[in-house]
Structures are given as C-alpha cells and as structure tokens.
Design a protein around this motif. Sequence first.
Motif, PDB file in Angstrom:
ATOM      1  N   GLU A 103      42.788  47.019  34.105  1.00  0.00           N
ATOM      2  CA  GLU A 103      43.120  45.604  33.937  1.00  0.00           C
ATOM      3  C   GLU A 103      41.924  44.681  33.767  1.00  0.00           C
ATOM      4  N   ALA A 104      40.718  45.175  33.993  1.00  0.00           N
ATOM      5  CA  ALA A 104      39.538  44.304  33.973  1.00  0.00           C
ATOM      6  C   ALA A 104      39.215  43.815  32.563  1.00  0.00           C
ATOM      7  N   ARG A 105      38.691  42.599  32.499  1.00  0.00           N
ATOM      8  CA  ARG A 105      38.242  42.059  31.210  1.00  0.00           C
ATOM      9  C   ARG A 105      36.988  42.813  30.766  1.00  0.00           C
ATOM     10  N   PRO A 106      36.656  42.769  29.478  1.00  0.00           N
ATOM     11  CA  PRO A 106      35.447  43.448  28.996  1.00  0.00           C
ATOM     12  C   PRO A 106      34.202  42.918  29.701  1.00  0.00           C
ATOM     13  N   GLY A 107      33.339  43.820  30.129  1.00  0.00           N
ATOM     14  CA  GLY A 107      32.089  43.431  30.750  1.00  0.00           C
ATOM     15  C   GLY A 107      32.212  42.870  32.145  1.00  0.00           C
ATOM     16  N   ALA A 108      33.344  43.051  32.802  1.00  0.00           N
ATOM     17  CA  ALA A 108      33.532  42.511  34.151  1.00  0.00           C
ATOM     18  C   ALA A 108      32.557  43.168  35.128  1.00  0.00           C
TER      19      ALA A 108
END
Length: 217
Positions: A103-108
């Motif tokens: 679920e994480a956004r890119p580059g989190a």
Amino acid sequence: MVLPPVLITAAIGIQAAGRFIAAKLSALVAGSRLDNRVKAYGSAVLALIVIASSVQASLSIAPHYRLYTNPLGGGIAKAGYYFPHDEFYDASIREGMTAIAAEARPGARVASETPGLAAHYAKLAGRPDLVNVSLSDASAVKQMGTGDYIINARGRRYFSNDAIITTLQRSSKPDILFSLGRVPSAEIYRLDENEIGPLLGARTPSSAAAASPNDSR
C-alpha cells in the motif's frame, strides 16, 4: 553456556526424586510382588512424566516455542515479557514489510530498528524503491512525512527510540498489528498530518548514546 549445567542439574534432581519416591512406595508394598517393580521402574515413571509434561508444554505454544512461559512465570499472559528481544527476534518484519509494500506510495520512508532486514523483505515484495532508515537515527526520522511508516517491533525498544515510540502510542493507534499466536509482536504506523507534529517534537538521544541490541527492554 549456562543452560547445559541447568539441564544436567535438573536431570540429577529428577533422578534423585524418582529414587526417593520409589523407596517410599517400596516400603509401603514391602514383601509383595510389586516391591521389585516399584524399585525398578519408580525413577523411570517420574522421568516419563517430566518428559510428557515438556512435550505437552511445547505443543501448547507451537509453532512459537520461544514464547512458552510456565505458570510460575505468569503463563501466556506474560509471554514475551521477560526477554522480548530473544523471544520475538524480528519475527514479524517480513509480514510487516509485505503489508507496507502492498500500500505504500512510491519512495516512502520506513523507519525500523532493522533497516537492512526491512530493505531485504521490501525487495522480495517487489518494492526496492522504499527507503528504509533506522528508528534511532533522529535526523532520518525528522525527514519523514505524511504517508511514511514506522515499525515498532516488540523487543526493539531502546533508549534511543523510546521518545518516538512513546509519542506515537500516546497520540495515535497503529494502522496494522501483527501477533505471534495470541501475543502482539509488531505495530505499524502510517504517518498522517496529525502525527507529524508530535513526532518531530519527540526528543531522541544523539547517535552516540543510542542503545545497543543488548539494551532492549
């Protein structure tokens, strides 16, 4: 290195107790056909009872054998309380990183006390873009923002991250929880705007004072 002498001492104690019980029972049945059998098998019966009890204890907590705590220690209610670093040993990091990767956004950014291990599982989950940093690194934590993650793994709480974890637990609830059986093992926080302010205000000791893994509590 202490455990073998403890086990040897326990074995000697069981043998001595078995002989004592056998002698007392033998006195009660002296002169009967059971006399020789009691003498021969008294110690063996006690040893079998002890072994069977150990097997039953192992089966009751399987497959998380490290979490077994005997009744004198508080039983399942105290599982993972006395030596959390040894009992959990990052057991839920793989599952935690798999959940974050989904679920994480890119580059989190993901802050934990095992950034190398977290990066390994992130890569296995197909998310090498996630930036894994140490939760004890105050400068790295202060760069975190909305949509980033913090992993509070049981047994990985040190003086160097205590302020941050305490602030999170007081100001919010974890977004994801993991357990080993019935015992909580890890909390994952997905940071939002309401959590960033308190988090940045949490004071963390300098890296020179950061605790070693032996300082876990």
